[in-house]
Design an enzyme around this catalytic site. Structure first.
Site, PDB file in Angstrom:
ATOM      1  N   HIS A 158       0.819  -1.227   0.000  1.00 38.04           N
ATOM      2  CA  HIS A 158       0.000   0.000   0.000  1.00 38.04           C
ATOM      3  C   HIS A 158       0.851   1.274   0.000  1.00 38.04           C
ATOM      4  CE1 HIS A 158      -3.653  -2.242   0.400  1.00 38.04           C
ATOM      5  NE2 HIS A 158      -3.355  -2.725   1.593  1.00 38.04           N
TER       6      HIS A 158
ATOM      7  N   ASP B 273      -2.682 -10.752  -2.611  1.00 39.03           N
ATOM      8  CA  ASP B 273      -3.250 -10.251  -1.355  1.00 39.03           C
ATOM      9  C   ASP B 273      -4.705  -9.832  -1.635  1.00 39.03           C
ATOM     10  OD1 ASP B 273      -2.118  -8.881   1.465  1.00 39.03           O
ATOM     11  OD2 ASP B 273      -3.844  -7.825   0.596  1.00 39.03           O
TER      12      ASP B 273
ATOM     13  N   HIS C  67      -6.287  -7.349  -0.700  1.00 41.43           N
ATOM     14  CA  HIS C  67      -6.419  -5.908  -0.928  1.00 41.43           C
ATOM     15  C   HIS C  67      -5.677  -5.501  -2.205  1.00 41.43           C
ATOM     16  CE1 HIS C  67      -6.716  -6.414   3.521  1.00 41.43           C
ATOM     17  NE2 HIS C  67      -7.717  -5.555   3.373  1.00 41.43           N
TER      18      HIS C  67
ATOM     19  N   ASP D 218      -4.513 -12.957   3.278  1.00 36.42           N
ATOM     20  CA  ASP D 218      -5.751 -12.470   3.899  1.00 36.42           C
ATOM     21  C   ASP D 218      -7.001 -12.723   3.060  1.00 36.42           C
ATOM     22  OD1 ASP D 218      -4.735 -10.674   2.072  1.00 36.42           O
ATOM     23  OD2 ASP D 218      -4.655  -8.976   3.456  1.00 36.42           O
TER      24      ASP D 218
HETATM   25 ZN   LIG Z   1      -4.112  -7.321   2.499  1.00 35.38          ZN
END
Ligand SMILES: [Zn+2]
Length: 304
Positions: free
Chosen positions: A120, A157, A159, A240
């Site tokens: 991120h 991931d 996200h 995740d």
């Molecule tokens: Zn994540």
């Protein structure tokens, strides 16, 4: 435990503590270290490596905010403790040392079990638990040090790796591909986002499980990577998307990660002289984190 994968980690990465109750806590890495037989100590990265992907202003801001004690807050869920900067430099050092070893042919697959995560962090902003973007730094380091023409980053991931996208989108020779839950944090990676050809976002709805993901991977991910023909494969390995994960709503099982490891390493063998680097991103249920990482490494061993 796999014997094909070299794992880099460092006890310094346990010293990044974003505070009581934070999901990205030292217990994550402790659980991983408890589940593996051995690891190589990650070397320290340095500012020169960080600056491959991040602005000098951002680096100075992070150094300025880094606390000597207690916590410093960067955003709603991103914090630094006294050990955070050192932990992040270990993540940078591990990823770049891994590139050296892959290019030298000393190893075929390396996994960096380091934290905080990185995908991120944008070129000018630490965010979303992440300080430095290790996978993007590794890609740029490989490109500039070894003159590799085509490097693919695959991010599974749950996200979207908005930071990696931000850093990669202006760079020739790099290709970023992400599968992720959408709409979801951090809000990027949707189909309507206007991106250059070297970014492929595959947003997927909450509830996506093993079979649906396999279909997407076979129909969209593999053909896109085959078209790009990477000479080096980098993977943002977040765990995740597991059905036990408390932060997200995908329905992966350990088997999904085993399958992913096999598929990705098959790609690495086909195009990249087997050179593949995986860097830990998310994964917040300790049991699922260790079991899915083990399954992923086992899948890598299965690839032919
Ligand atoms: Zn994540």
């Amino acid at each position: 435990m796999t014997d094909k994968t070299l794992i880099y980690s460092h006890l310094d990465c346990l010293q990044h503590d974003p505070g009581y109750g934070h999901p990205e806590n030292p217990l994550r890495l402790q659980a991983i270290l408890d589940s593996i037989s051995d690891f190589e100590p990650a070397p320290l990265g340095n500012d020169q490596l960080v600056l491959l992907a991040h602005t000098a202003e951002m680096l100075e801001q992070i150094k300025a905010i880094a606390p000597i004690e207690n916590l410093a807050q960067i955003d709603a869920d991103t914090f630094m403790s006294a050990g955070s900067l050192q932990a992040a430099y270990r993540g940078v050092g591990a990823a770049c040392k891994a590139i050296d070893q892959l290019i030298a042919g000393q190893r075929q697959h390396i996994f960096c079990a380091t934290r905080p995560p990185g995908h991120h962090a944008t070129s000018n902003q630490a965010m979303g638990f992440c300080l430095f973007n290790h996978i993007a730094i590794a890609a740029l380091y490989a490109q500039q040090t070894y003159d590799i023409d085509r490097i693919a980053i695959v991010d599974f991931d749950v996200h979207h790796g908005n930071g990696t996208q931000d850093i990669v989108k202006a760079k020739k020779g790099l290709f970023y591909l992400s599968t992720h839950q959408s709409p979801f944090y951090p809000g990027t990676g949707s189909e309507t986002e206007n991106m250059p050809d070297n970014i492929l976002n595959i947003p997927l709805s909450a509830g996506t499980g093993h079979s649906a993901y396999q279909k997407v991977f076979i129909e969209q991910v593999i053909p896109a990577i085959n078209d790009f023909k990477p000479q080096l494969l980098l993977v943002s390995a977040g765990f995740d998307a597991h059905h036990k994960d408390p932060l997200a709503s995908f329905d992966f099982s350990d088997l999904t990660y085993e399958w992913l490891g096999e598929q990705l390493n098959t790609i690495a063998k086909a195009f990249c002289q087997s050179r593949m680097l995986s860097v830990l991103e998310g994964g917040y249920n300790l049991e699922a984190l260790t079991s899915s990482m083990q399954a992923y490494l086992a899948g890598i061993d299965k690839a032919i």
